[in-house]
Design an enzyme around this catalytic site. Sequence first.
Site, PDB file in Angstrom:
ATOM      1  N   GLY A  57       0.838  -1.201   0.000  1.00  0.00           N
ATOM      2  CA  GLY A  57       0.000   0.000   0.000  1.00  0.00           C
ATOM      3  C   GLY A  57       0.862   1.235   0.000  1.00  0.00           C
ATOM      4  CD  GLN A  76       3.422   5.768   2.690  1.00  0.00           C
ATOM      5  OE1 GLN A  76       2.453   5.238   2.151  1.00  0.00           O
ATOM      6  NE2 GLN A  76       4.385   5.049   3.257  1.00  0.00           N
ATOM      7  CB  CYS A  80       5.499   2.332   7.711  1.00  0.00           C
ATOM      8  SG  CYS A  80       4.939   3.780   6.802  1.00  0.00           S
ATOM      9  CG  LEU A  81       6.777   1.106   1.558  1.00  0.00           C
ATOM     10  CD1 LEU A  81       6.026   1.449   0.280  1.00  0.00           C
ATOM     11  CD2 LEU A  81       7.986   0.247   1.231  1.00  0.00           C
ATOM     12  CG  HIS A 127      -0.447   1.042   7.200  1.00  0.00           C
ATOM     13  ND1 HIS A 127       0.493   0.494   8.041  1.00  0.00           N
ATOM     14  CD2 HIS A 127       0.216   1.954   6.453  1.00  0.00           C
ATOM     15  CE1 HIS A 127       1.676   1.071   7.818  1.00  0.00           C
ATOM     16  NE2 HIS A 127       1.534   1.960   6.850  1.00  0.00           N
ATOM     17  CD  GLU A 128      -0.946   2.348   2.783  1.00  0.00           C
ATOM     18  OE1 GLU A 128      -0.499   3.515   2.751  1.00  0.00           O
ATOM     19  OE2 GLU A 128      -0.232   1.360   3.011  1.00  0.00           O
ATOM     20  CG  HIS A 187       0.418   6.674   5.555  1.00  0.00           C
ATOM     21  ND1 HIS A 187       1.554   7.213   6.109  1.00  0.00           N
ATOM     22  CD2 HIS A 187       0.693   5.352   5.384  1.00  0.00           C
ATOM     23  CE1 HIS A 187       2.473   6.263   6.256  1.00  0.00           C
ATOM     24  NE2 HIS A 187       1.970   5.119   5.829  1.00  0.00           N
TER      25      HIS A 187
HETATM   26 ZN   LIG Z   1       2.878   3.300   5.938  1.00  0.00          ZN
END
Ligand SMILES: [Zn+2]
Length: 162
Positions: A46, A51, A92-93, A134-135, A138
Amino acid sequence: MILPILKYPHQVLRARTEPVVFPLSPEIKKLAKDMADTVRHADGIGLAAPQVGKSVKLVIINLEKSGIPLFALYNPKVVSKGFKKTEIEEGCLSIPGVFGMVKRPNKVTIEAQNHLGEKIKISDDGWVSRVAQHEIDHINGVLIIDLIKKYTKGEELILSDR
Ligand SMILES: [Zn+2]
């Protein structure tokens, strides 16, 4: 085009996001396509617009490896949550190397729009639910480090947007 993924503590990760307006502008269409390229390239499940430095309500869910075609959610929000919660390890990226147990409702109902601006409603109690939560966090400026009670080493990683 693959975009650079911003890392914590970049301010954009905490910034307020604007709703996407329809019909989609060429910029947003390109952003959605670039985010799809980026999440696939990063082998992530995701990605949310903040991000990649864009303060808009757009997320990409990439569960292709689970047989679910990649899709975008515009202006998504969680409209209802199930009572039952499960703790699952997340990463998380934007926060490389950090993993921990995050407790979330198993089942959520999400309202969003598709690329045409049509209203869509998703009720899910599997991976889509987990990744979307999760997204959506963000785009509300919430990161897993706000939610983790117990940090882990990522060795038994079950879920990560990376
Ligand atoms: Zn994340």
